[in-house]
Design a protein around this motif. Sequence first.
Motif, mmCIF file in Angstrom:
data_model
loop_
_atom_site.group_PDB
_atom_site.id
_atom_site.type_symbol
_atom_site.label_atom_id
_atom_site.label_comp_id
_atom_site.label_asym_id
_atom_site.label_seq_id
_atom_site.Cartn_x
_atom_site.Cartn_y
_atom_site.Cartn_z
ATOM 1 N N PRO A 178 0.801 -1.224 0.000
ATOM 2 C CA PRO A 178 0.000 0.000 0.000
ATOM 3 C C PRO A 178 0.838 1.280 0.000
ATOM 4 C CG PRO A 178 -0.113 -1.112 2.134
ATOM 5 C CD PRO A 178 0.586 -2.034 1.203
ATOM 6 N N LEU A 179 0.372 2.255 -0.786
ATOM 7 C CA LEU A 179 1.014 3.576 -0.802
ATOM 8 C C LEU A 179 0.445 4.461 0.289
ATOM 9 C CD1 LEU A 179 1.107 4.296 -4.625
ATOM 10 C CD2 LEU A 179 3.083 4.485 -3.097
ATOM 11 N N MET A 180 -0.822 4.220 0.667
ATOM 12 C CA MET A 180 -1.461 5.114 1.633
ATOM 13 C C MET A 180 -2.093 4.336 2.772
ATOM 14 S SD MET A 180 -3.067 7.854 -1.020
ATOM 15 C CE MET A 180 -2.957 9.364 -0.122
ATOM 16 N N HIS A 181 -2.325 5.022 3.868
ATOM 17 C CA HIS A 181 -2.897 4.410 5.063
ATOM 18 C C HIS A 181 -4.334 4.900 5.252
ATOM 19 C CE1 HIS A 181 -1.055 7.984 7.534
ATOM 20 N NE2 HIS A 181 -1.668 8.378 6.462
ATOM 21 N N GLN A 237 0.230 -5.056 5.642
ATOM 22 C CA GLN A 237 1.392 -4.651 4.841
ATOM 23 C C GLN A 237 1.884 -3.233 5.106
ATOM 24 O OE1 GLN A 237 -0.582 -5.628 0.997
ATOM 25 N NE2 GLN A 237 1.419 -6.430 0.435
ATOM 26 N N TRP A 238 0.983 -2.394 5.602
ATOM 27 C CA TRP A 238 1.338 -0.970 5.680
ATOM 28 C C TRP A 238 2.619 -0.716 6.459
ATOM 29 C CZ3 TRP A 238 1.043 3.587 3.626
ATOM 30 C CH2 TRP A 238 1.402 4.700 4.373
#
Lengths: 87, 93, 189
Positions: free
Chosen positions: A63-66, A77-78
């Motif tokens: 993921p790019l964002m939370h 994965q974050w």
Amino acid sequence: MAKQMDAAYYHLLHELQAVDFVLVELNLYLDTHPNDLKAIEEYNRNAVKRKELACTYEEKYGPLMHFGHSYSKYPWQWAEEPWPWQV
Amino acid sequence: MENQQPAAKAPLPASSNAPNAAYGGHHAPTQFKYYTPYYSPLDPCPPMTVKRYNTPPNLYLGYQPMNLPQYRPEEALRRGTLWPIFYAPYPPR
Amino acid sequence: MWIYEKKLQYPVKVSKCDTRMAKYLIEQYGGADGELAAALRYLNQRYTIPGKVIGLLNDIGTEEFAHLEMIATMVYKLTKDATPEQMEAAGLGAHYANHDKALFYNNAAGVPWTASYIQANGDPIADLYEDIAAEEKARATYQWLIDLTDDVDLQDSLKFLREREVVHSQRFREAVEMLKEERDTKKVF
């Protein structure tokens, strides 16, 4: 030690950074040129392209964002390394 | 001596100084100006005869016109701006 | 609110093990016209500026945080593998005594960041001229930092940040023009 990122990672990241940069530039431009229709269309076109690229990136590298703006596989994965300042 | 530019130290590629529609067909302004400070025979260090300072494009353009030429995304990122008119190279001293 | 994105705005590559540069780069982390001061200055001013330029202050302020993270990345990479002796030789002995390798919001001379770096007058023209001046000062500081290193990869990232100051200054100048307009009429450029 976290996984080492390969050349394909840096390449895809760079591609995403390039589209996102165009969006930053058009965004600031439109903040002072709100009636430039062509630039708004260009902004929207790039936003679509950005979404597709981010999707490809997240499928491969997580993921790019939370906070619910990206999906996660199992396990969570974050919080996995590497973070941007580490790569 | 004000703003006299030493030929050996051209700070910009020629293309950046080409006539430009955004400046009404005039040449884009230079991005460095040069001057010579007074040097006293009593000064302790060897003189730096030419000093330079930076005058970036934002000082000249006014409100950005619409439909200016753009860089491709990859080149825009590399140069830090989407529009060639704002590109401001900095050759280190 | 803000959402974090797990990537840098621009790649930061440091190719030379030159801890000395970390001491100078910290100017743009916790200095008077560094990226922290810039972000907080614009995001603070946005509450009391006319509506038509709030968006610009909001967005430039947000971009400044991305730049802060790039500077932090440079400092982190230059110090993480340095021995105490190397820190001392780089002029970072006092920093090491105070913080080990932790980053700290101070300028290149070790003076801690202070809120008085941020002007907020409340007069829209005064505040925007302040912002233009801050961008020009940051541009100049990036020039001096580029002069201080011969690492072409580090120079590359610094040149990107310097160019961003040029564009931000342009946008703030346009914001002044927007506020000078007689009426809220649709502008044709």
